[in-house]
Design a protein around this motif. Sequence first.
Motif, PDB file in Angstrom:
ATOM      1  N   ALA A   1      -7.828 104.940 -92.497  1.00 32.54           N
ATOM      2  CA  ALA A   1      -8.097 105.850 -90.665  1.00 32.54           C
ATOM      3  C   ALA A   1      -7.480 106.391 -90.688  1.00 32.54           C
ATOM      4  N   ASN A   2      -7.871 107.581 -89.728  1.00 34.11           N
ATOM      5  CA  ASN A   2      -6.146 108.093 -89.745  1.00 34.11           C
ATOM      6  C   ASN A   2      -6.161 108.062 -88.545  1.00 34.11           C
ATOM      7  N   LYS A   3      -5.915 106.730 -87.687  1.00 38.51           N
ATOM      8  CA  LYS A   3      -5.187 106.679 -86.128  1.00 38.51           C
ATOM      9  C   LYS A   3      -5.360 105.619 -86.686  1.00 38.51           C
ATOM     10  N   SER A   4      -3.845 105.258 -85.541  1.00 34.90           N
ATOM     11  CA  SER A   4      -3.274 104.096 -85.590  1.00 34.90           C
ATOM     12  C   SER A   4      -4.872 102.982 -85.622  1.00 34.90           C
ATOM     13  N   GLN A   5      -4.569 101.157 -85.574  1.00 34.61           N
ATOM     14  CA  GLN A   5      -5.174 100.657 -84.320  1.00 34.61           C
ATOM     15  C   GLN A   5      -5.545 101.059 -83.549  1.00 34.61           C
ATOM     16  N   GLU A   6      -4.362 100.856 -83.041  1.00 36.43           N
ATOM     17  CA  GLU A   6      -4.245 101.204 -81.557  1.00 36.43           C
ATOM     18  C   GLU A   6      -5.353 102.134 -81.371  1.00 36.43           C
TER      19      GLU A   6
ATOM     20  N   ILE B   1     -16.076  86.854 -74.222  1.00 37.53           N
ATOM     21  CA  ILE B   1     -15.448  85.911 -74.751  1.00 37.53           C
ATOM     22  C   ILE B   1     -15.042  86.515 -76.264  1.00 37.53           C
ATOM     23  N   THR B   2     -14.545  85.845 -77.186  1.00 38.80           N
ATOM     24  CA  THR B   2     -13.471  85.949 -77.998  1.00 38.80           C
ATOM     25  C   THR B   2     -13.853  85.199 -79.373  1.00 38.80           C
ATOM     26  N   SER B   3     -13.770  85.746 -80.537  1.00 38.00           N
ATOM     27  CA  SER B   3     -13.392  84.417 -81.779  1.00 38.00           C
ATOM     28  C   SER B   3     -12.673  83.896 -81.504  1.00 38.00           C
ATOM     29  N   ASP B   4     -12.847  82.502 -82.349  1.00 35.50           N
ATOM     30  CA  ASP B   4     -12.358  81.628 -82.863  1.00 35.50           C
ATOM     31  C   ASP B   4     -11.134  81.943 -83.901  1.00 35.50           C
ATOM     32  N   HIS B   5     -10.574  80.345 -84.472  1.00 36.65           N
ATOM     33  CA  HIS B   5      -9.654  79.974 -85.247  1.00 36.65           C
ATOM     34  C   HIS B   5     -10.547  80.689 -86.754  1.00 36.65           C
ATOM     35  N   THR B   6     -11.463  80.733 -87.131  1.00 35.99           N
ATOM     36  CA  THR B   6     -12.259  81.049 -87.999  1.00 35.99           C
ATOM     37  C   THR B   6     -12.726  82.180 -88.736  1.00 35.99           C
ATOM     38  N   ARG B   7     -12.614  83.303 -87.530  1.00 37.61           N
ATOM     39  CA  ARG B   7     -12.333  84.759 -87.563  1.00 37.61           C
ATOM     40  C   ARG B   7     -11.065  85.283 -87.412  1.00 37.61           C
ATOM     41  N   PRO B   8     -11.413  86.104 -88.288  1.00 40.88           N
ATOM     42  CA  PRO B   8     -10.304  87.372 -88.642  1.00 40.88           C
ATOM     43  C   PRO B   8      -9.943  88.639 -87.702  1.00 40.88           C
ATOM     44  N   VAL B   9     -10.799  88.014 -86.251  1.00 42.47           N
ATOM     45  CA  VAL B   9     -10.672  89.444 -85.261  1.00 42.47           C
ATOM     46  C   VAL B   9      -8.909  89.470 -85.071  1.00 42.47           C
ATOM     47  N   PRO B  10      -8.551  90.688 -85.143  1.00 43.64           N
ATOM     48  CA  PRO B  10      -7.480  91.226 -84.605  1.00 43.64           C
ATOM     49  C   PRO B  10      -6.932  90.850 -82.818  1.00 43.64           C
TER      50      PRO B  10
ATOM     51  N   VAL C   1     -13.932  96.682 -86.830  1.00 47.69           N
ATOM     52  CA  VAL C   1     -14.367  96.764 -88.437  1.00 47.69           C
ATOM     53  C   VAL C   1     -13.000  96.645 -89.319  1.00 47.69           C
ATOM     54  N   ILE C   2     -12.653  95.430 -90.154  1.00 44.95           N
ATOM     55  CA  ILE C   2     -11.250  95.207 -90.848  1.00 44.95           C
ATOM     56  C   ILE C   2     -11.948  95.721 -92.637  1.00 44.95           C
ATOM     57  N   ASP C   3     -10.346  95.548 -93.173  1.00 39.92           N
ATOM     58  CA  ASP C   3      -9.822  96.178 -94.313  1.00 39.92           C
ATOM     59  C   ASP C   3      -9.224  94.171 -94.855  1.00 39.92           C
ATOM     60  N   SER C   4      -9.236  94.660 -95.992  1.00 38.14           N
ATOM     61  CA  SER C   4      -8.414  93.706 -96.940  1.00 38.14           C
ATOM     62  C   SER C   4      -7.711  93.059 -96.266  1.00 38.14           C
ATOM     63  N   ASP C   5      -6.808  93.081 -95.852  1.00 43.46           N
ATOM     64  CA  ASP C   5      -5.010  93.288 -95.096  1.00 43.46           C
ATOM     65  C   ASP C   5      -5.375  92.877 -93.519  1.00 43.46           C
ATOM     66  N   LYS C   6      -7.067  92.646 -93.226  1.00 38.31           N
ATOM     67  CA  LYS C   6      -7.632  92.199 -91.681  1.00 38.31           C
ATOM     68  C   LYS C   6      -6.592  93.317 -90.737  1.00 38.31           C
ATOM     69  N   ARG C   7      -7.073  95.007 -91.138  1.00 33.86           N
ATOM     70  CA  ARG C   7      -6.062  95.857 -90.463  1.00 33.86           C
ATOM     71  C   ARG C   7      -7.885  96.603 -90.259  1.00 33.86           C
ATOM     72  N   ILE C   8      -8.139  96.964 -88.479  1.00 32.30           N
ATOM     73  CA  ILE C   8      -8.786  97.691 -88.663  1.00 32.30           C
ATOM     74  C   ILE C   8      -8.963  98.920 -88.682  1.00 32.30           C
TER      75      ILE C   8
END
Length: 424
Positions: A35-40, A69-78, A240-247
């Motif tokens: 991505a050409n921008k920061s996560q924020e 509504i937010t996801s629980d501990h089983t989901r890597p939502v940042p 959408v996140i990558d393998s490092d869990k980054r947006i």
Amino acid sequence: MAKIKVPYSKEIWEIEIPDKNLAGILESNAHTYKANKSQEELVNEALDNCIGSKSLEELVHGKKNMVIITSDHTRPVPSKITLPIMLKRIRKINPNIEVTILVSTGFHRPTTREELINKMGKEIVEKETIVNHISTKDEDMTYLGKLPSGGDLKINKLAVETELLIAEGFIEPHFFAGFSGGRKSILPGIASAKTIMANHCSEFIASPYARTGILENNPIHTDMLYAAKKAKLAFILNVVIDSDKRIIKAFAGDSKLAHEAGCKFVSELAGVDNIKTDIVVTTNGGYPLDQNVYQSVKGMTAAEACCKKDGVIIMISACNDGHGGKSFYDNLANTSSPKEVLEKVLKIPRNETMPDQWEFQILARILDNFKVILVTNSMDPQMVKNMHMDHAYTFNEALEKAFKLKGNDAKITVIPDGVSVIVH
């Protein structure tokens, strides 16, 4: 010798496979997408360019209360990134609005305070009103009619009684709903146990359309869409996140249209060409998705699509939390074979669906066709064997077992992150 990095819990393992055996590595382009921008910046850009709906600011204007509504501990939502941005925008327009964060546990256990802090950050956990959805508490549910499948639609009354309902989540390939995110925040996210059971019935799970990357004609997706509409889910922020869990991308707006845009993006990134081999190595993407066998079935389905009949699937998954569900475990461990599980489950009527039935049905389907070797140094080997799988402490041990079964010249396909790909 090929050296391939794969996730295991919070670590990265480097596995070695002889060059003569390696047929190919299947990886989602999400892992190399830059991505050409920061996560924020990506999140704010999505919130500034809503798809098919009013902006978040317009929606909260004049409201007295709302539920996120937010996801629980089983989901890597940042959520450490997404929630502060949303809350800041909300309170800039409406500083006095009452906000309740509802954790969409679905049929999972409640998320602990420590897990919430790890997910959202200490400040949000200490300052905000956070409620765990508990699907088995009927007194917390409100009836909203019948699903297209005929099951009762009951969801958490907090979501029904609020003036504004929005959700955050992430989009990845899903092994029977097609994709995660969007409407899944409602069903199964905040639905009653009985509603989840009806939606996840054996008939639907057996449908050829209830597969990774498929939405059209998917009966499970159809129910979920209907539930989101009846719940009046007004707005979503899905990343959408990558393998490092980054947006790497974000989508905001109408719960159906923004989700579809996100699914299109993921489908283009995650699609890989099938390489059929006798041995397939896969993972569940590391922590938090590889905490138990229950979740690890997802990564196995990617291998299932690539493995030749009677082949071997090597599943690398920490499973430090064990099997992940008593019903899931018992229905496999208390049978003589996976075939017996399948014959039994297909006779169960929709409205009598058992807890975790969908998961043991899919695992039984995989085990009926392939030998599965589970690589974990955190789980009781006997428990693994009771579930009709073989156990290995290390990848090398598993590979040695696989070669004994399929021969030293057997070809191998490696899927470093089984939950991130859509195998064509």
